[in-house]
Scaffold this motif. Structure first.
Motif, short mmCIF file in Angstrom:
data_model
loop_
_atom_site.label_atom_id
_atom_site.label_comp_id
_atom_site.label_asym_id
_atom_site.label_seq_id
_atom_site.Cartn_x
_atom_site.Cartn_y
_atom_site.Cartn_z
N ASP A 58 30.01 36.78 -31.25
CA ASP A 58 31.54 36.25 -31.01
C ASP A 58 32.03 35.43 -32.09
N SER A 59 33.42 35.03 -31.73
CA SER A 59 34.08 34.66 -32.88
C SER A 59 33.63 33.36 -33.30
N GLU A 60 32.84 32.73 -32.38
CA GLU A 60 32.02 31.51 -32.76
C GLU A 60 30.67 31.42 -33.43
N GLY A 61 30.58 32.82 -33.85
CA GLY A 61 29.03 32.75 -34.61
C GLY A 61 27.97 32.71 -33.39
N HIS A 62 28.13 32.78 -32.22
CA HIS A 62 27.12 33.10 -31.18
C HIS A 62 26.50 34.60 -31.01
N GLY A 73 17.92 27.79 -30.76
CA GLY A 73 18.67 28.18 -29.21
C GLY A 73 18.37 26.71 -28.38
N GLU A 74 19.14 26.89 -27.29
CA GLU A 74 19.31 25.46 -26.77
C GLU A 74 18.69 25.76 -25.34
N THR A 75 17.76 24.96 -24.68
CA THR A 75 17.28 24.82 -23.45
C THR A 75 18.25 25.56 -22.34
N SER A 76 19.37 25.08 -22.54
CA SER A 76 20.30 25.51 -21.30
C SER A 76 20.82 26.75 -21.36
N GLN A 77 20.56 27.54 -22.40
CA GLN A 77 20.80 28.94 -22.61
C GLN A 77 19.63 30.09 -21.87
N TYR A 83 22.90 32.91 -25.43
CA TYR A 83 23.26 33.41 -26.68
C TYR A 83 22.51 32.19 -27.54
N VAL A 84 22.17 32.62 -28.93
CA VAL A 84 21.80 31.59 -29.86
C VAL A 84 22.78 31.45 -31.14
N ASP A 85 22.87 30.56 -31.52
CA ASP A 85 23.75 30.43 -32.89
C ASP A 85 23.30 30.87 -34.07
#
Length: 388
Positions: A94-98, A352-356, A363-365
């Motif tokens: 996406d546009s935020e790099g995710h 990655g974040e646990t919340s994802q 997503y992962v950044d």
């Protein structure tokens, strides 16, 4: 060949996300990784568990010490795909790099980061000392069959430290609770509800059982300074099929989160004892305990070089020193480090974040994913060199 480009690294993650290994089909992931390793002159072995499920092991370097890195190849279901903003099995930026996709965070990005770090180290003739062993597992999301198979087959016997790249960029986990899934079934005799004395209601003893478990749990005083209290939750209950028929079958399912002071064995005995204590008034009726998943707690001190190096590298690659913590969640470490002791170097740390984990539009950044590849390369070499 040198280092892979950022585009190639993202493409590998995209390929992995594109393989629909929803609680199955890890063999397809293993075949992909085997071919990728072969392309870069690294030996790997596929260990089939069923016709569609498999583990994969690969190594670089030689001799001791042995640093194992592990990631699971399965993912959970995406659920209703129409609720996703992008196709769940097509990695989409996406546009935020995710980078969105099922498993992008949990945990194909961590698995890909390990694989790519091993490829790039091997191209540089590293590590000079010791062995990096990848244990890519099947079945982590449900029962842990892959990790159990690796342990049973001796792949952890000579391992001196373990890193699991579950999504946890904000904390370095060195201990976590265990988990049990227990199904309790009750059998009765079905008759018309106007003549209940001619049958036996399967729901009644099950309700008694649930109440007794709750009472017993409320009286448990054991706790762990690091992990806290154990947890017992009745999460599913089913019984009966028609309102005017006495049910001949009922079942309840429990999830238990265990600690060393109130461990899996003690809860197994508790469930079995309470089942014996529940009054069942029909000769052919009974309660049955089926523990279909049991993964023990992982308790290490977190005071070792592996944790120290990971914290130091987090400042370099993530811009801050990531704290070390315990977790209520469960990893394959439950079945991989069962006899290693409190001083064994183990961490869960990955992009990655646990919340994802398990969410819609997971997503992962992209920056985190790429940074962890470099972080892992430094971590693996530095740990092995310092422990040579």
């Amino acid at each position: 060949m040198g280092k892979l480009s950022s585009e190639e690294k993202v493409e590998i993650l995209a390929d992995l996300v594109g393989i629909e290994s929803v609680n199955d089909n890890e063999l397809d992931v293993a075949n992909y990784l085997h071919d990728l390793f072969q392309k870069h002159h690294i030996d790997s072995k596929i260990i089939k568990l069923t016709d569609t499920r498999a583990n994969l092991v690969a190594e670089i370097g030689s001799g001791s010490p042995v640093l194992a890195v592990s990631g699971h190849m399965d993912v959970v279901s995406p659920g209703d795909s129409s609720k996703w903003q992008t196709p769940p099995f097509k990695l989409t930026e996406d546009s935020e790099g995710h980078l969105h996709g099922r498993g992008a965070s949990d945990m194909k990005s961590g698995l890909a980061a390990f694989v790519i770090s091993m490829i790039e180290l091997h191209e540089q003739g590293l590590p000079k000392h010791g062995t990096v062993r990848l244990l890519a597992t099947a079945g982590e999301e449900i029962e842990g069959h892959g990790a159990k198979a690796f342990y049973k087959d001796g792949y952890m016997n000579d391992v001196d430290a373990l890193v699991i790249a579950e999504p946890s960029k904000d904390k370095i986990i060195y201990a976590h609770k265990g988990s049990m899934d227990i199904r309790v079934t009750s059998n009765g005799k079905s008759v018309h509800s106007s003549m209940p004395s001619l049958g036996y209601n399967a729901i009644n003893p099950l309700v008694d059982f649930v109440n007794r478990i709750n009472q017993a749990y409320n009286s448990i005083t054991e706790s762990n300074d690091l992990l806290g209290d154990s947890v017992v939750s009745a999460t599913i209950i089913n019984g009966g099929s028609q309102v005017n028929s006495i049910p001949d079958y009922a079942e309840a399912e429990f999830n238990v989160r265990t600690i060393p002071e109130a461990d899996n064995d003690s809860y197994q005995k508790l469930f079995e004892q309470i089942a014996k204590n529940v009054k069942v008034d029909a000769p052919d009726s009974y309660l049955n305990i089926d523990t279909y998943m049991s993964r023990p707690p992982v308790f290490t001190k977190g005071d070792n070089r592996l944790v120290d190096i990971a914290q130091s590298l987090s400042k370099k690659y993530l811009g801050k020193e990531v704290p070390k913590k315990a977790s209520p969640g469960v990893t394959d470490a439950s079945d991989l480090v069962v006899d290693k002791g409190e001083d064994f170097p183990f961490i869960m740390f990955g992009p990655g974040e646990t919340s994802q984990a398990h969410v819609i539009d997971e997503y992962v950044d992209k920056k985190d994913y790429l940074n962890f590849i470099d972080l892992f390369e430094d971590l693996l070499v530095e740990y092995l060199d310092e422990n040579e």
